[in-house]
Design a protein around this motif. Structure first.
Motif: not given
Lengths: 167, 155
Positions: B34-36
């Motif tokens: 999950d980049e965020g």
């Protein structure tokens, strides 16, 4: 940083486990993973294409005595069992490494794996008081309770904030 | 005693998609999938599962052994010590994988000896990101375990 900073850096989930939730000596059984031949061969083709991980006949001639999973595949399956059982609900900050890992017995198609974890030690980080360092021993067993893998891992877990962050 | 020289096994530039694919299957912690969420952690961004880095080292080790047929008695490992994930591996990092033989001794398996080696990966900035002390069974004829086809069948 303080424990409060964990509110910003850790994705908080319901019933979150923090550093304090891994008391020394605690033993927990988790995981139930059936290993398929397709998975063994797929992982091996990608990362470890040695004959004893790809082919029944070659496996029979090897000291493993039959087709068996790449040791790195078993490690990866254990990681997934850890994630499904507790790691995704834990304030995990990653792992600096593994002190020792033994591939004790081959893992074969049809084996069902489970894991017994025992917390060996737990201490707060001196340089980062919002973080704890937890050493956990893992005993990975198959359906007949024979051990296939043992591992002594170090984990970094966030400490519980003074006020539990909102979820 | 002379030290064996390091062997460069190969280079690998890891893509964002590879990181996600491996992590979704084996290690779906937020900082791997999950980049965020990863941006808010001390990793500062999406990074590869440590087991992914280890598996990539294995890929280049096997590739280095190459087209030479391997003895069926060789290539199996009893385990390792001191595996360290020293720095995060980020998308588009280029890893260079190495191995260096550190010792050799008798094995409990007939027809084999146990070779110990130091293995590691450096990134494009020359920083060590991963290392471990490995071990592998080889045939006991003093060869590397990477046999020609004719030798392999005679073991």
């Amino acid at each position: 940083m303080t424990a409060r900073d964990n509110e910003r850096s850790i994705q908080v989930v319901p019933n979150m486990l923090w550093f304090e939730d891994f008391p020394v000596g605690e033993t927990v059984r988790f995981g139930d993973k059936e290993v398929t031949e397709d998975e063994i061969v797929a992982f091996a083709r990608d990362f470890d294409p040695q004959p004893h991980h790809l082919d029944h006949d070659a496996g029979k001639d090897s000291i493993l005595g039959g087709l068996s999973a790449s040791g790195w595949h078993t490690c990866s399956m254990v990681m997934r069992m850890m994630c499904d059982a507790f790691m995704l609900e834990t304030a995990s900050l990653g792992s600096p490494g593994i002190a020792e890992l033994k591939w004790v017995r081959p893992v074969r198609p049809g084996d069902r794996l489970h894991v017994i974890r025992t917390t060996r030690s737990a201490r707060r980080s001196g340089s980062r008081p919002e973080m704890g360092i937890v050493e956990i021993g893992y005993d990975v067993r198959r359906q007949d309770d024979a051990t296939v893998l043992t591992m002594e891992a170090t984990h970094l877990f966030g400490c519980r904030p003074e006020t539990e962050p909102s979820q | 005693m002379t030290e064996d020289a390091p062997i460069r096994l190969g280079d690998h530039t890891i893509t964002r998609q590879e990181i996600l694919d491996f992590a979704r299957e084996f290690d779906p912690q937020p900082f791997h999938v999950d980049e965020g969420a990863a941006g808010k952690t001390h990793f500062g961004g999406l990074c590869a599962s440590g087991w992914h880095t280890a598996a990539l080292w294995m890929r280049y080790m096997v590739r280095y052994r190459g087209g030479r047929k391997q003895s069926p008695q060789a290539g199996v490992s009893p385990g390792f010590r001191d595996l360290k994930w020293l720095k995060p591996v980020y998308p588009d990092d280029t890893l260079t994988f190495y191995t260096r033989k550190t010792g050799e001794r008798e094995s409990r398996h007939p027809g084999t000896r146990l070779v110990t080696m130091e293995n590691w990966a450096d990134n494009q900035n020359g920083e060590r990101v991963f290392s471990f002390q490995g071990a592998v069974f080889i045939t006991d004829d003093g060869q590397t375990g990477d046999q020609s086809p004719s030798n392999a069948t005679s073991v």
